[in-house]
Design an enzyme around this catalytic site. Structure first.
Site, PDB file in Angstrom:
ATOM      1  N   TYR A  55       2.162  37.934  84.154  1.00 26.00           N
ATOM      2  CA  TYR A  55       1.355  39.163  84.146  1.00 26.00           C
ATOM      3  C   TYR A  55       2.136  40.350  83.567  1.00 26.00           C
ATOM      4  O   TYR A  55       1.569  41.438  83.393  1.00 26.00           O
ATOM      5  CB  TYR A  55       0.866  39.529  85.562  1.00 26.00           C
ATOM      6  CG  TYR A  55       0.013  38.478  86.246  1.00 26.00           C
ATOM      7  CD1 TYR A  55      -0.493  37.377  85.552  1.00 26.00           C
ATOM      8  CD2 TYR A  55      -0.284  38.577  87.601  1.00 26.00           C
ATOM      9  CE1 TYR A  55      -1.254  36.417  86.190  1.00 26.00           C
ATOM     10  CE2 TYR A  55      -1.057  37.615  88.243  1.00 26.00           C
ATOM     11  CZ  TYR A  55      -1.523  36.535  87.538  1.00 26.00           C
ATOM     12  OH  TYR A  55      -2.283  35.585  88.177  1.00 26.00           O
ATOM     13  N   LEU A 194     -14.143  37.111  92.968  1.00 26.41           N
ATOM     14  CA  LEU A 194     -15.404  37.794  92.653  1.00 26.41           C
ATOM     15  C   LEU A 194     -15.992  37.192  91.373  1.00 26.41           C
ATOM     16  O   LEU A 194     -16.951  37.738  90.816  1.00 26.41           O
ATOM     17  CB  LEU A 194     -15.159  39.300  92.445  1.00 26.41           C
ATOM     18  CG  LEU A 194     -14.332  39.998  93.544  1.00 26.41           C
ATOM     19  CD1 LEU A 194     -14.090  41.466  93.187  1.00 26.41           C
ATOM     20  CD2 LEU A 194     -15.035  39.882  94.899  1.00 26.41           C
ATOM     21  N   ILE A 232      -7.652  36.957  96.907  1.00 23.97           N
ATOM     22  CA  ILE A 232      -6.791  37.991  96.307  1.00 23.97           C
ATOM     23  C   ILE A 232      -7.533  38.697  95.173  1.00 23.97           C
ATOM     24  O   ILE A 232      -7.137  38.602  94.015  1.00 23.97           O
ATOM     25  CB  ILE A 232      -5.464  37.371  95.808  1.00 23.97           C
ATOM     26  CG1 ILE A 232      -5.731  36.082  94.983  1.00 23.97           C
ATOM     27  CG2 ILE A 232      -4.522  37.071  96.953  1.00 23.97           C
ATOM     28  CD1 ILE A 232      -4.549  35.642  94.138  1.00 23.97           C
ATOM     29  N   LYS A 234      -8.615  41.255  92.443  1.00 19.81           N
ATOM     30  CA  LYS A 234      -7.903  42.295  91.691  1.00 19.81           C
ATOM     31  C   LYS A 234      -8.796  43.522  91.640  1.00 19.81           C
ATOM     32  O   LYS A 234      -9.993  43.420  91.348  1.00 19.81           O
ATOM     33  CB  LYS A 234      -7.590  41.804  90.286  1.00 19.81           C
ATOM     34  CG  LYS A 234      -6.922  42.842  89.401  1.00 19.81           C
ATOM     35  CD  LYS A 234      -7.873  43.395  88.392  1.00 19.81           C
ATOM     36  CE  LYS A 234      -7.195  44.374  87.442  1.00 19.81           C
ATOM     37  NZ  LYS A 234      -8.157  44.920  86.468  1.00 19.81           N
ATOM     38  N   ASN A 244     -13.355  46.162  98.795  1.00 21.04           N
ATOM     39  CA  ASN A 244     -12.924  44.801  99.122  1.00 21.04           C
ATOM     40  C   ASN A 244     -12.311  44.743 100.527  1.00 21.04           C
ATOM     41  O   ASN A 244     -12.533  43.785 101.271  1.00 21.04           O
ATOM     42  CB  ASN A 244     -11.937  44.292  98.064  1.00 21.04           C
ATOM     43  CG  ASN A 244     -12.592  44.213  96.689  1.00 21.04           C
ATOM     44  OD1 ASN A 244     -13.821  44.127  96.587  1.00 21.04           O
ATOM     45  ND2 ASN A 244     -11.798  44.249  95.641  1.00 21.04           N
TER      46      ASN A 244
HETATM   47  P1  NAP Z   1     -11.580  38.962  90.360  1.00 19.25           P
HETATM   48  O1  NAP Z   1     -10.661  39.436  91.411  1.00 19.25           O
HETATM   49  O2  NAP Z   1     -12.649  37.991  90.705  1.00 19.25           O
HETATM   50  O3  NAP Z   1     -12.291  40.176  89.632  1.00 19.25           O
HETATM   51  C1  NAP Z   1     -11.587  41.285  89.172  1.00 19.25           C
HETATM   52  C2  NAP Z   1     -12.602  42.202  88.489  1.00 19.25           C
HETATM   53  O4  NAP Z   1     -13.556  42.664  89.465  1.00 19.25           O
HETATM   54  C3  NAP Z   1     -11.955  43.425  87.901  1.00 19.25           C
HETATM   55  O5  NAP Z   1     -12.646  43.711  86.704  1.00 19.25           O
HETATM   56  C4  NAP Z   1     -12.208  44.515  88.941  1.00 19.25           C
HETATM   57  O6  NAP Z   1     -12.361  45.776  88.338  1.00 19.25           O
HETATM   58  C5  NAP Z   1     -13.553  44.094  89.508  1.00 19.25           C
HETATM   59  N1  NAP Z   1     -13.704  44.488  90.913  1.00 19.25           N
HETATM   60  C6  NAP Z   1     -12.794  44.380  91.911  1.00 19.25           C
HETATM   61  N2  NAP Z   1     -13.312  44.790  93.076  1.00 19.25           N
HETATM   62  C7  NAP Z   1     -14.576  45.182  92.822  1.00 19.25           C
HETATM   63  C8  NAP Z   1     -15.614  45.692  93.627  1.00 19.25           C
HETATM   64  N3  NAP Z   1     -15.454  45.866  94.933  1.00 19.25           N
HETATM   65  N4  NAP Z   1     -16.806  45.990  93.029  1.00 19.25           N
HETATM   66  C9  NAP Z   1     -16.984  45.819  91.694  1.00 19.25           C
HETATM   67  N5  NAP Z   1     -16.031  45.297  90.877  1.00 19.25           N
HETATM   68  C10 NAP Z   1     -14.835  44.984  91.439  1.00 19.25           C
HETATM   69  O7  NAP Z   1     -10.755  38.289  89.154  1.00 19.25           O
HETATM   70  P2  NAP Z   1      -9.241  37.996  88.764  1.00 19.25           P
HETATM   71  O8  NAP Z   1      -8.486  39.224  88.456  1.00 19.25           O
HETATM   72  O9  NAP Z   1      -9.299  36.927  87.748  1.00 19.25           O
HETATM   73  O10 NAP Z   1      -8.617  37.289  90.058  1.00 19.25           O
HETATM   74  C11 NAP Z   1      -7.926  37.966  91.067  1.00 19.25           C
HETATM   75  C12 NAP Z   1      -6.442  37.680  91.035  1.00 19.25           C
HETATM   76  O11 NAP Z   1      -6.186  36.282  91.126  1.00 19.25           O
HETATM   77  C13 NAP Z   1      -5.741  38.071  89.735  1.00 19.25           C
HETATM   78  O12 NAP Z   1      -5.566  39.444  89.605  1.00 19.25           O
HETATM   79  C14 NAP Z   1      -4.472  37.291  89.866  1.00 19.25           C
HETATM   80  O13 NAP Z   1      -3.583  37.924  90.770  1.00 19.25           O
HETATM   81  C15 NAP Z   1      -4.996  35.965  90.426  1.00 19.25           C
HETATM   82  N6  NAP Z   1      -5.290  34.955  89.384  1.00 19.25           N
HETATM   83  C16 NAP Z   1      -4.546  33.826  89.354  1.00 19.25           C
HETATM   84  C17 NAP Z   1      -4.790  32.837  88.421  1.00 19.25           C
HETATM   85  C18 NAP Z   1      -3.944  31.593  88.434  1.00 19.25           C
HETATM   86  O14 NAP Z   1      -3.970  30.836  87.443  1.00 19.25           O
HETATM   87  N7  NAP Z   1      -3.225  31.332  89.500  1.00 19.25           N
HETATM   88  C19 NAP Z   1      -5.837  32.972  87.485  1.00 19.25           C
HETATM   89  C20 NAP Z   1      -6.611  34.128  87.539  1.00 19.25           C
HETATM   90  C21 NAP Z   1      -6.347  35.104  88.495  1.00 19.25           C
HETATM   91  P3  NAP Z   1     -11.263  46.952  88.504  1.00 19.25           P
HETATM   92  O15 NAP Z   1      -9.943  46.373  88.128  1.00 19.25           O
HETATM   93  O16 NAP Z   1     -11.777  47.982  87.570  1.00 19.25           O
HETATM   94  O17 NAP Z   1     -11.294  47.401  89.942  1.00 19.25           O
END
Ligand code: NAP
Length: 281
Positions: A55, A194, A232, A234, A244
């Protein structure tokens, strides 16, 4: 409904000691923004932060931890070894670099990010065992592991596998993986909980959200918690981080769970060609 202000760190349930709601940081590559989001989350009550070598923000996450009025020992900090660094020597060397960037003596959880590229089960996991024995990592984690990778890792590792981090939400419930993890006492950590917003458009999720007067994001996070899965999400703004966090006050009832468990649509947000679910060897 409790607002985020009324929910304390102690209200967040733990799975084997790990807070079941954490902050994801993928795409938090702007230094100030990343540091601010981590600090905001910690001061709101979050005690679990998820980052990764890939990241490119470990130093900013470390700064957020340093800036927050929360003791390091109260924070569950996880990072991941990038797929190009999974050779034995590289795991040892780059993990030390990660600790340096994060400004900590040890992380609470170190994941193999994906079982691909330079991943070699025997070599990679021997290095993880060494870091665990030396106290530089408090727990060994794996990510994007399919059942066959888990079975192999369980055989090879001396240390227990603490968690498998995979995509999970009501549109990708991961029932088989959850069962395999349960069998081995491995926590499931949901990434993209999400579905990066895709599930906000699902009528059944909208319906449950309306019934409880909460957001769709909260519904997905409460559903994961009801399944014993750590999430978790983001989030960048204080508003999203707080929304959240408020999910901790949401208890879904039997009817809600039945509706969400009955969703037929399946959706995988993170689906690279190299994803191990595309091959069965
Ligand atoms: P996510 O958490 O499902 O979605 C993040 C998105 O949702 C961002 O655009 C965020 O916008 C928005 N958001 C967050 N809270 C919100 C709310 N209450 N209402 C409306 N929109 C909201 O997706 P992700 O980032 O892919 O997954 C989360 C974490 O998992 C990552 O950050 C990372 O740490 C981890 N991850 C790991 C892997 C792996 O291979 N191990 C792969 C993907 C992700 P804003 O940023 O504008 O708030």
């Amino acid at each position: 409904m409790d607002s985020a202000d009324d929910i304390t760190a102690g209200d967040c349930p733990r799975a084997n000691g790990m807070p079941m709601l954490g902050l994801g940081t993928w795409q938090h590559t702007d230094p100030d923004q990343c540091t601010r989001s981590v600090k905001t989350a910690l001061e709101m009550g979050y005690r679990h932060i998820d980052t990764a070598q890939g990241y490119d923000n470990e130093a900013f996450v470390g700064q957020g931890i340093a800036d927050a009025a929360v003791d390091r020992e109260d924070i569950f900090l996880a990072t991941k070894v990038a797929t190009s660094n999974l050779g034995y020597d590289d795991v040892l060397e780059t993990t030390r670099e990660s600790l340096e960037k994060l400004g900590v003596d040890a992380v609470d959880l170190l994941y193999v990010h994906w079982p691909v590229d330079s991943y070699n089960a025997e070599e990679t996991l021997a290095a993880f065992d060494e870091l665990y024995a030396d106290g530089l990592i408090h727990n060994v984690g794996v990510s994007n592991f399919e059942p066959r990778h888990i079975e192999e890792a369980v055989e090879l590792l001396d240390a227990p596998i603490f968690a498998n981090q995979v995509e999970c939400h009501p549109l990708l419930p991961q029932e088989e993986l959850r069962a395999v993890c349960d069998e081995h006492d491995i926590e499931l950590v949901a990434y993209s909980p999400l579905a990066r917003g895709t599930l906000f458009e699902v009528p059944e999720i909208q319906h449950v959200a309306e019934t409880h007067d909460v957001t769709e994001a909260q519904v997905s996070l409460a559903w994961l918690r009801a399944k014993g899965v750590t999430a978790i999400p983001k989030a960048t703004s204080e508003e999203h981080i707080a929304d959240n966090w408020s999910s901790l006050a949401l208890e879904l009832d039997g009817g809600d769970l039945e509706m969400l468990d009955g969703l037929e649509k399946v959706h995988r947000e993170v689906d690279p060609e190299f994803g191990p679910w595309h091959t069965d060897e």
